[in-house]
Design an enzyme around this catalytic site. Sequence first.
Site, PDB file in Angstrom:
ATOM      1  N   TYR A   1     -10.600  -3.074   4.378  1.00  0.00           N
ATOM      2  CA  TYR A   1     -11.016  -2.426   3.125  1.00  0.00           C
ATOM      3  C   TYR A   1     -11.994  -3.290   2.339  1.00  0.00           C
ATOM      4  O   TYR A   1     -11.887  -3.395   1.119  1.00  0.00           O
ATOM      5  CB  TYR A   1      -9.785  -2.109   2.259  1.00  0.00           C
ATOM      6  CG  TYR A   1      -9.041  -0.867   2.732  1.00  0.00           C
ATOM      7  CD1 TYR A   1      -9.335   0.378   2.190  1.00  0.00           C
ATOM      8  CD2 TYR A   1      -8.086  -0.940   3.726  1.00  0.00           C
ATOM      9  CE1 TYR A   1      -8.682   1.513   2.628  1.00  0.00           C
ATOM     10  CE2 TYR A   1      -7.430   0.185   4.180  1.00  0.00           C
ATOM     11  CZ  TYR A   1      -7.732   1.417   3.629  1.00  0.00           C
ATOM     12  OH  TYR A   1      -7.085   2.542   4.075  1.00  0.00           O
TER      13      TYR A   1
ATOM     14  N   TYR B   1      -1.263   9.996   1.651  1.00  0.00           N
ATOM     15  CA  TYR B   1      -1.751   8.894   2.492  1.00  0.00           C
ATOM     16  C   TYR B   1      -0.626   8.487   3.429  1.00  0.00           C
ATOM     17  O   TYR B   1       0.467   8.141   2.977  1.00  0.00           O
ATOM     18  CB  TYR B   1      -2.194   7.687   1.656  1.00  0.00           C
ATOM     19  CG  TYR B   1      -2.576   6.512   2.534  1.00  0.00           C
ATOM     20  CD1 TYR B   1      -3.834   6.449   3.124  1.00  0.00           C
ATOM     21  CD2 TYR B   1      -1.664   5.501   2.817  1.00  0.00           C
ATOM     22  CE1 TYR B   1      -4.185   5.401   3.971  1.00  0.00           C
ATOM     23  CE2 TYR B   1      -2.002   4.449   3.667  1.00  0.00           C
ATOM     24  CZ  TYR B   1      -3.264   4.406   4.232  1.00  0.00           C
ATOM     25  OH  TYR B   1      -3.592   3.363   5.068  1.00  0.00           O
TER      26      TYR B   1
ATOM     27  N   ASP C   1       8.080  10.351   4.656  1.00  0.00           N
ATOM     28  CA  ASP C   1       7.391   9.078   4.839  1.00  0.00           C
ATOM     29  C   ASP C   1       7.806   8.149   3.696  1.00  0.00           C
ATOM     30  O   ASP C   1       7.264   8.208   2.603  1.00  0.00           O
ATOM     31  CB  ASP C   1       5.874   9.292   4.853  1.00  0.00           C
ATOM     32  CG  ASP C   1       5.105   7.973   5.018  1.00  0.00           C
ATOM     33  OD1 ASP C   1       5.745   6.905   4.998  1.00  0.00           O
ATOM     34  OD2 ASP C   1       3.870   8.022   5.165  1.00  0.00           O
TER      35      ASP C   1
ATOM     36  N   LYS D   1       6.746  -1.537   5.539  1.00  0.00           N
ATOM     37  CA  LYS D   1       6.531  -2.327   4.318  1.00  0.00           C
ATOM     38  C   LYS D   1       7.721  -3.186   3.897  1.00  0.00           C
ATOM     39  O   LYS D   1       7.895  -4.279   4.408  1.00  0.00           O
ATOM     40  CB  LYS D   1       6.051  -1.415   3.193  1.00  0.00           C
ATOM     41  CG  LYS D   1       4.659  -0.845   3.476  1.00  0.00           C
ATOM     42  CD  LYS D   1       3.914  -0.382   2.252  1.00  0.00           C
ATOM     43  CE  LYS D   1       2.443  -0.170   2.540  1.00  0.00           C
ATOM     44  NZ  LYS D   1       1.994   1.216   2.559  1.00  0.00           N
TER      45      LYS D   1
HETATM   46  C1  LIG Z   1       1.094   1.912   3.643  1.00  0.00           C
HETATM   47  C2  LIG Z   1       1.575   3.257   4.028  1.00  0.00           C
HETATM   48  C3  LIG Z   1       1.493   3.698   5.367  1.00  0.00           C
HETATM   49  C4  LIG Z   1       0.830   2.891   6.442  1.00  0.00           C
HETATM   50  O1  LIG Z   1       1.506   1.711   6.712  1.00  0.00           O
HETATM   51  P1  LIG Z   1       0.734   0.510   7.457  1.00  0.00           P
HETATM   52  O2  LIG Z   1       1.814  -0.481   7.737  1.00  0.00           O
HETATM   53  O3  LIG Z   1      -0.267  -0.001   6.461  1.00  0.00           O
HETATM   54  O4  LIG Z   1       0.106   1.056   8.669  1.00  0.00           O
HETATM   55  C5  LIG Z   1       2.047   4.925   5.676  1.00  0.00           C
HETATM   56  N1  LIG Z   1       2.620   5.697   4.738  1.00  0.00           N
HETATM   57  C6  LIG Z   1       2.706   5.307   3.447  1.00  0.00           C
HETATM   58  C7  LIG Z   1       3.381   6.190   2.460  1.00  0.00           C
HETATM   59  C8  LIG Z   1       2.167   4.087   3.037  1.00  0.00           C
HETATM   60  O5  LIG Z   1       2.208   3.732   1.753  1.00  0.00           O
END
Ligand SMILES: *Cc1c(COP(=O)(O)O)cnc(C)c1O
Length: 450
Positions: free
Chosen positions: A33, A160, A252, A281
Amino acid sequence: MNSSHPEPGIKPINQPAKQTLTERDSQVIWHPYTQHKNMLSPVPVIQGKGSLLFDDQGQGYIDAISSWWVNIHGHAHPYIAEKIYEQARKLEHVIFTGFTHEPAVRLAERLLEILPGDFSRIFYSDNGSTAVEAAIKMAIQYWRIQSKPRNKILAFRHSYHGDTFGAMSVSERSLFTAAFWDHLFEVVFIDTPTEENYLETIEQVRRLSGQIACFIYEPLLQAAGGMRIYEAGPMDRLLEAVRSEGILCIADEVLTGFGRTGRLFASEYLQNRSDIICLSKGLTGGTMALGVTACTPRVFEAFLSDDKTNTFFHGHSFTANPLACSASLASLDLLEVPACRERIGEIGLKHGEFAKRIAKYPSVRNARSIGTIVAFEVNTGRDEYINEVGATITRDSMRHGIYLRPLGNTVYIMPPYCITNPELDKVYEFLEGCIGHQFSQPLSDLKTTE
Ligand SMILES: *Cc1c(COP(=O)(O)O)cnc(C)c1O
């Protein structure tokens, strides 16, 4: 001796003049980025401790965005470090087909105990994007196995879900993915539900009856899409309708998992559970890369078959890496300490007060908070990621010993749970200074504070 493999401590002849880390970086690294033309030099980070990062000059920065939303217990946490070290001495990695190991099984057992829903199986991958890819592939293959192929996928506007192709496809068609639009698969995008629009959205879903394989959503908070918070009530009614069409629901929780929104998982605010949930994360406390896609018996059992083509052919080299699983187990231990859960609540209260306080500034729009996240828009220029407000705040915050990285003019704080009250107050004060002073002018007159 082979001169290309010098012994440690033996200096090769003609060694160039010593360069700084930033100079060496500028010759070999491509940052994520980042537009490299005229980029600002990256800051060399030497060490982390608690919510602080330290550069090579000994300057500390409060990591007010948890290093891209991953860190929950602070940097270089000794307990997590110890557990990773112990595991590294035992077994660093092993292929995960035909083999298993204690950290992977234990982590699966513990996750299944705490996940909101009827989950029965844990599928491991490497990060948030791969957790999403696995979820979408499971959902599509689920329908194919039953010879009832459904080829439409439902997702929210402003969503996202990651940067790989499947994850990009189910994400908002934004400036991030513009170069690839022709190569992304088709997705039906719907608005996040409100009391006003949800009936219409349900109608839209009903019209596509029998064609939609799955619905992927970030529960209650769309993070990268602009820290947009939406209501649980209408979402539950939408989920009810979606589920009644047999559509597989994919929550997600890559960002919202592990306490971020105040509850352990954001899905806990909803009555309707998902069939699949994605985690990453905060899963490892933000220390290592690991992804999880959990599913219910309905999904898993559909793949049980004498026909080998009904196998879920997906996997990554580092699937279920024992070090990452051990880090996750350690992070869960820390999350279970009552003081940690209390701290999440306290941060939530302080964020709420801050949001109320700043709502009165004319330069602030839509101050809002959920759990450990507080966000607002600065009323300057257009609402877009390339709005200069973001870069200006990042630059100024670092001069004040704070690291912030707004999404354009959407400013947010998302600290590690170990952040102290004085540290949090320092971040609030800095932002109140920004919105009370330089952002009360039009963007073209913006001056950065020295
Ligand atoms: C950051 C994020 C992703 C992608 O995760 P990465 O480990 O960066 O590939 C997918 N979904 C959500 C909601 C996110 O915030």
